[in-house]
Design an enzyme around this catalytic site. Structure first.
Site, mmCIF file in Angstrom:
data_model
loop_
_atom_site.group_PDB
_atom_site.id
_atom_site.type_symbol
_atom_site.label_atom_id
_atom_site.label_comp_id
_atom_site.label_asym_id
_atom_site.label_seq_id
_atom_site.Cartn_x
_atom_site.Cartn_y
_atom_site.Cartn_z
ATOM 1 C CG ASP A 23 -0.797 3.335 6.126
ATOM 2 O OD1 ASP A 23 -1.653 3.737 5.309
ATOM 3 O OD2 ASP A 23 -0.284 4.063 6.990
ATOM 4 C CD GLU A 44 -4.858 0.757 -2.216
ATOM 5 O OE1 GLU A 44 -5.749 0.066 -1.701
ATOM 6 O OE2 GLU A 44 -4.340 1.747 -1.658
ATOM 7 C CG ASP A 59 -1.803 1.203 1.320
ATOM 8 O OD1 ASP A 59 -2.158 1.759 0.259
ATOM 9 O OD2 ASP A 59 -2.158 1.601 2.445
#
Length: 175
Positions: free
Chosen positions: A145, A72, A10
């Site tokens: 996160d 992502e 991420d």
């Protein structure tokens, strides 16, 4: 069923979450996870923050040796400067994975959330709850996160299974 180890990432210019998950005989195993904290804007040069992401991710990749990476995609934001910084952080993460020779798949945040929670608009806490349940972790003490990164890895593993099932079903239909 082939065993595979995946790193989910991420990306963020201040906090980059990561998580490495192994799927072994259909069972999920959390190997390790964490967050790379690069420092605040104004305290650390942006180029140094990007270098930190690259260096720390490269260390994780060398140590844990995942076979595939899932990253992502950046979400749309109103602030162009924020989107640019996020894109640069994402680029550094992708470069670290590519440099390690990993195949890389991209996933939209809404697909990750829908795959993990059933809703593409799930809150980060819902993702964390489901990720912990899927990995058998009773009380996760990791950053949001990190949960997102683990969710990305789990989404990738799910998409791999779906692709295998579709390929197998397609092969049966042709006979």
């Amino acid at each position: 069923m082939q065993d595979v180890t995946v790193i989910g990432i991420d990306p963020g210019s201040r906090n980059t979450g990561w998580g490495v998950v192994r799927e072994h005989s259909g069972k999920l195993e959390l190997l390790e996870c964490g967050v790379i904290r690069t420092g605040r804007q104004g305290e650390v040069l942006f180029s140094d923050r990007l270098a930190c992401i690259y260096r720390e991710l490269s260390d994780v990749l060398a140590r844990l040796r995942p076979q595939e990476a899932a990253v992502e995609q950046i979400f749309t934001t109103v602030n162009a400067a924020t989107a640019l910084k996020l894109g640069q952080a994402r680029g550094v993460a992708v470069a670290a994975c590519a440099g390690a020779g990993l195949p890389i798949c991209d996933y939209e945040p809404t697909l990750v959330k829908k795959t993990i929670t059933g809703s593409g608009r799930a809150e980060k806490e819902q993702v964390q709850y489901m990720v912990a349940r899927l990995l058998g972790v009773r009380d996760p003490h990791w950053a949001l996160d990190t949960s997102d990164a683990l969710g990305i890895a789990l989404c990738h593993l799910t998409m791999r299974r779906v692709a295998r099932l579709e390929a197998a079903a397609g092969g049966r239909k042709r006979r």
